[in-house]
Every structure is written in structure tokens, then in C-alpha cells.
Design a protein around this motif. Structure first.
Motif, short mmCIF file in Angstrom:
data_model
loop_
_atom_site.label_atom_id
_atom_site.label_comp_id
_atom_site.label_asym_id
_atom_site.label_seq_id
_atom_site.Cartn_x
_atom_site.Cartn_y
_atom_site.Cartn_z
N PRO A 62 -41.54 -31.07 67.77
CA PRO A 62 -40.57 -31.99 67.12
C PRO A 62 -41.11 -32.60 65.93
O PRO A 62 -42.47 -32.87 66.06
N GLY A 63 -40.41 -33.10 65.12
CA GLY A 63 -40.79 -33.96 63.97
C GLY A 63 -41.16 -35.58 64.39
O GLY A 63 -40.52 -35.99 65.58
N PHE A 64 -41.85 -36.31 63.67
CA PHE A 64 -42.09 -37.52 63.95
C PHE A 64 -40.80 -38.41 63.94
O PHE A 64 -39.87 -38.28 63.01
N ARG A 93 -42.50 -42.95 77.84
CA ARG A 93 -41.95 -41.56 78.22
C ARG A 93 -40.32 -41.75 78.39
O ARG A 93 -39.59 -40.93 78.36
N GLU A 94 -39.97 -42.88 79.11
CA GLU A 94 -38.71 -43.30 79.53
C GLU A 94 -37.78 -43.90 78.44
O GLU A 94 -36.71 -44.35 78.92
N ILE A 95 -38.33 -44.12 77.50
CA ILE A 95 -37.59 -44.75 76.37
C ILE A 95 -36.75 -43.69 75.53
O ILE A 95 -37.59 -42.56 74.97
N PRO A 96 -35.65 -43.47 75.46
CA PRO A 96 -34.80 -42.24 74.72
C PRO A 96 -35.21 -42.05 73.38
O PRO A 96 -35.45 -41.02 72.93
N ASP A 97 -35.52 -43.44 72.56
CA ASP A 97 -35.99 -43.31 71.10
C ASP A 97 -37.03 -42.73 70.93
O ASP A 97 -37.39 -42.28 69.76
N PHE A 98 -37.94 -42.46 71.92
CA PHE A 98 -39.14 -42.07 71.74
C PHE A 98 -39.55 -40.53 72.24
O PHE A 98 -40.79 -40.18 72.41
N CYS A 102 -43.12 -38.54 72.16
CA CYS A 102 -43.96 -38.14 73.42
C CYS A 102 -44.06 -36.57 73.31
O CYS A 102 -45.40 -36.54 73.81
N CYS A 103 -43.24 -36.09 73.28
CA CYS A 103 -43.19 -34.56 73.43
C CYS A 103 -44.12 -33.76 72.38
O CYS A 103 -45.00 -33.14 72.59
N LEU A 104 -44.13 -34.45 71.14
CA LEU A 104 -45.22 -33.95 70.15
C LEU A 104 -46.61 -34.18 70.26
O LEU A 104 -47.48 -33.42 69.79
N LEU A 105 -46.69 -35.40 71.16
CA LEU A 105 -48.02 -35.41 71.24
C LEU A 105 -48.75 -35.18 72.46
O LEU A 105 -49.81 -34.89 72.90
#
Length: 475
Positions: A62-64, A93-98, A102-105
Motif C-alpha cells: 500500500p502507499g504511505f 498496529r491496532e490504530i485504524p489510520d495506520f 504498518c502493512c507496507l513496513l
């Protein structure tokens, strides 16, 4: 110990061309590419398979989404540097906006190296600088790719200057127009990202090159199969000897078997072209050939025969040289006692036959039709021009195919134009010696002379391999 497989995570801001770059590098047209930003919502691995073995993996990400916030967190981080990424992911990880961030890192934590993609057709923004600084702080080996989706010279130096501060290697790359040579050049550049990866990447690149050459050899095999099947086509229709038919009935049968030959030729050509397409891993995305291009024309159309194949003069010369070459075998068999008489007659006959073939309309006497009291027979092909037409179309298809990057999804560009009176196919530019090889192959396949078919096939394969290799090296 298992062999380490190089993995590269393709990162960047949404809608910068990450998926296009990945699709082209991995030769995988199943990668989803959309003009809408944020279409990629999860990481997806695309292994590169050669000889049933995975040699490299690219990871679409995903994009940043929040580069400013990520950078601020990293600058305030005071823990061990090697735990930087893990700590960020665990705390967000549990913060929806991030979740996308987290996935891309995560692939970086798992050992993937970095390919950062930026759209070079626009100016640099603060978010771009934040993303580049985030990747620099990870300490992971990384390359920057300037994806030139449009003319980007105006911003090029600005991007390159910024890249030099953050990346181990830099490459300009047009994901929708990249040739095979340009893909290999980018892979070569990846070796500069991490010295420890050089030996592994050198093996991967060598495997890429060998695989490409194997595809070219297989393409030559398919072209020879196409020529053999069509040029050697032969079919007979039995006649009722006890009930002779009139000329009208015979004409209808002749038309029927000629139509069958034409349809067989079209179908066989299409099948071989599809086989070539699969060789070069164009599977999922069903692109169309350019409208009004030469490949859009019917195999037996006047336009095809006007622009492809050889000129009348070239056919005559090829026939003369080829006829002399075939007849030379008779002179050798007599130990020279004929003083070249058979070679001379062979050259004259070859030129005459080629001239007649060049004069005829494309639908006439491509395959010979013979009528006896008990059957009507069609084939094998009488007109050598048909061989050159088939080769020109296959070479044209090959050129178009290998230059259609896997990351390309548009149809707009018409690459194949034919607004000319000159012959535009490859074979019209071949040397006399090369056309002599073709003539020998044509003679052997159609059974006009007793020749060593295996030897002529091998020489034809060598010629086609040379021509296909030359096309693949074009810039």
C-alpha cells in the motif's frame, strides 16, 4: 542451508506507479493497476519463477498514508535502532489510520530490501521528503526509481538531487515502455544497493538472461512449426470416377478446399502467435493489437501482401540464387562433370518460378491445386512469397509483444503504421545469403527437391534465432 531468495518491497506514495513498475519487473500482468489512488490495500508477493524455481520476489505494498506522523514518531524514538520498525508496527498496529502504513513496513522487518518509486512528472512535495527520510532511518539497503510516466525533464534534477541524499542507488525507468534491456539494466543496478547481495543478484540476472535466450529459441521453434504446417499443407478430395462431374461442381470443390486452406492458415498462425505470447508471460491482461496496424490486417488481404514479404526483384534474385544452390548438389554428385550445367538451369528455373509467384495475386496459387480423373489435391504451397509473409507477421508480432511492458494497460498508441508504398517487413532487409537459407527451407518443406530437411531446419532455426535476438536488443 536454503538458498536466500532476494526480496524487494516496492514502496511509495499512492498512485505513483508502484504496481506498474512491479508488474514490468516481475513480468506479471496479473498485478492490479488502477488510476485511482489507494487501490492497493495489502501486501502481495509476486515471485519470479524460472525453470520452476523461484529466483526473486517483488512485494506490492500500500502507499504511505501518514508519512509525517511516522517520521515524527521515528525521530522521537529512543530505543535500539534495530528495533525501530518492529516498535513502530507494534505500537500502531491496532490504530485504524495506520494499518496501511504498518502493512507496507512489515516486509522490511521480514528482510526485504527497498525499491522506492516516485512519479517524476511532478515536483517534489514535503510528504515525498518525509517518505524518503523514513526509509533512510530504517537503515535498510534501498534504491530509488524515478518512474517517468510523462515527460519529466523539468523536475528531473530536483528529484535526483533529493534521491542522492537518501538512497544507495538511483534509476530512471519508464514502467510502461521498458524494454527487456532496460529491465535487465535496472536489475543490474540493484546489485549496488547492498554489496552482500551482489553474488545472489548476479546469479538471478544470469538466470534471467538464459531464460530470455531460451524463449527466443522456443520462438524460433514455433515459427518453424508454423511454416512447416502451412507450407507443407496437403489435402485430397476423391472424385467419383463412375459419375464424372461438370466444371461447375469442380470449381465449387476447388473453392471449398481453398477456403479450408485459408482458414487453416489463419487459425494456425493465431495459435502459434498465442503460444509466443505465453512464452513471454502475457497471460492475464488481454490487450488488443493496434487498430489499422499490419497485424490487424487479414493474412490474405491485399494490404498484407503489398507491404510484407519481398519485392518482385528480391523474389527473382532469391529464386535464382536458391535454385542454383539446390541444383549444385547435382553437379557435385557428378564430380563436376556437368561443368555447372545443372546449377545454371536451376538458377534460371528458380528465377522464373519466383517471377511468376511475384506476379500473381495473393489468393491465387498459394497452395497448388491439381485435378486428376480421381481426385482434386491442394498443396503444398507453390508461392515462396507466402513464407516471407508468414515470417514477417511473426517477427512483427514478436517485436510488438516484447515491447509491450507488463505494466502497460493502455490501448491508445498505434505503433504499427503502414502508410507507405515500400516493403516494411523484416525479410525485405535480409541479405541474399539469408534468403538463400529461406529458399532451401521452402524447397525442402514443400518437397520440391530432395533435400536434407533436418539440415535446412537447423540452418533456418539459426537464422531466425539471430533475427529474434537482434529485435530483442533494439532500443
Amino acid at each position: 542451508m536454503d538458498k536466500k531468495i532476494p526480496a524487494f518491497a516496492v514502496l511509495g506514495h499512492p498512485n505513483e506507479g508502484k504496481s506498474s513498475v512491479l508488474s514490468t519487473l516481475a513480468e506479471d500482468d496479473s498485478v492490479r493497476i488502477s488510476p485511482l489512488p489507494g487501490e492497493t490495500r495489502e501486501c502481495r508477493r509476486f515471485p519470479v519463477i524460472i525453470d520452476n524455481e523461484e529466483v526473486m520476489t517483488f512485494i506490492d505494498t500500500p502507499g504511505f498514508q501518514n508519512p509525517g506522523a511516522i517520521l515524527a514518531w521515528m525521530r522521537n524514538y529512543s530505543g535500539p535502532r534495530h528495533e525501530l520498525l518492529n516498535s513502530f508496527i507494534e505500537s500502531h498496529r491496532e490504530i485504524p489510520d495506520f494499518q496501511d502504513d504498518c502493512c507496507l513496513l512489515e516486509p522490511l522487518v521480514q528482510g526485504a530490501l527497498i525499491i522506492f518509486v516516485a512519479d517524476g512528472s511532478r515536483p517534489i512535495r514535503n510528504t515525498d521528503r518525509a517518505e524518503m527520510e523514513i526509509l533512510r532511518l530504517t537503515g535498510i539497503p534501498r534504491m530509488a526509481v524515478l518512474n517517468c510516466k510523462q515527460e519529466c525533464q523539468h523536475f528531473k534534477e530536483e528529484w535526483l538531487s533529493e534521491f542522492r541524499q537518501h538512497f544507495n542507488a538511483i534509476r530512471e525507468f519508464n514502467a510502461v515502455k521498458a524494454t527487456y534491456a532496460e529491465r535487465i539494466a535496472l536489475l543490474e543496478s540493484l546489485k549496488a544497493v547492498d554489496q552482500g547481495m551482489e553474488p545472489i543478484l548476479a546469479e538471478v540476472i544470469d538466470a534471467f538472461k538464459k531464460d530470455w535466450q531460451n524463449r527466443i529459441h522456443s520462438t524460433a521453434d514455433l515459427m518453424i512449426q508454423l511454416l512447416t504446417d502451412i507450407l507443407g499443407y496437403k489435402k485430397s478430395v476423391a472424385l467419383n470416377r463412375s459419375n464424372p462431374m461438370g466444371s461447375d461442381r469442380k470449381s465449387r470443390i476447388k473453392k471449398q478446399i481453398l477456403d479450408e486452406f485459408n482458414n487453416y492458415s489463419r487459425k494456425r498462425e493465431q495459435e502459434i502467435h498465442q503460444d509466443i505470447k505465453r512464452l513471454f508471460k502475457h497471460r492475464a491482461f488481454q490487450y488488443r493489437l493496434p487498430e489499422h496496424g499490419l497485424l490487424d490486417q487479414d493474412l490474405f488481404s491485399k494490404e498484407t501482401w503489398r507491404l510484407l514479404g519481398l519485392s518482385k526483384k528480391q523474389l527473382m534474385v532469391s529464386g535464382a540464387v536458391g535454385g542454383a544452390a539446390v541444383a549444385a548438389a547435382a553437379d557435385l554428385a557428378l564430380g563436376g562433370a556437368s561443368l555447372g550445367f545443372f546449377s545454371m538451369l536451376g538458377g534460371i528455373a528458380g528465377a522464373a518460378t519466383a517471377y511468376k509467384s511475384a506476379e500473381k495475386a495473393p489468393r491465387v496459387r498459394i497452395p497448388g491445386i491439381q485435378i486428376t480423373t480421381h481426385e482434386i489435391t491442394i498443396g503444398p504451397v507453390q508461392n515462396p512469397q507466402f513464407m516471407y509473409i508468414l515470417m514477417d507477421r511473426a517477427l512483427l508480432y514478436f517485436r510488438y509483444l516484447i515491447n509491450w511492458a507488463h505494466g502497460r494497460r493502455d490501448y491508445a498508441t498505434v505503433d504499427l503504421k503502414h502508410d507507405t508504398e515500400e516493403k516494411t517487413g523484416d525479410t525485405s532487409r535480409w541479405t541474399i545469403e539469408e534468403r538463400k537459407i529461406c529458399h532451401s527451407f521452402f524447397t525442402a518443406v514443400t518437397g520440391k527437391e530432395r533435400m536434407d530437411l533436418e539440415e535446412t531446419r537447423n540452418r533456418m532455426h539459426e537464422l531466425l534465432t539471430k533475427k529474434l535476438t537482434s529485435i530483442s536488443e533494439e532500443r
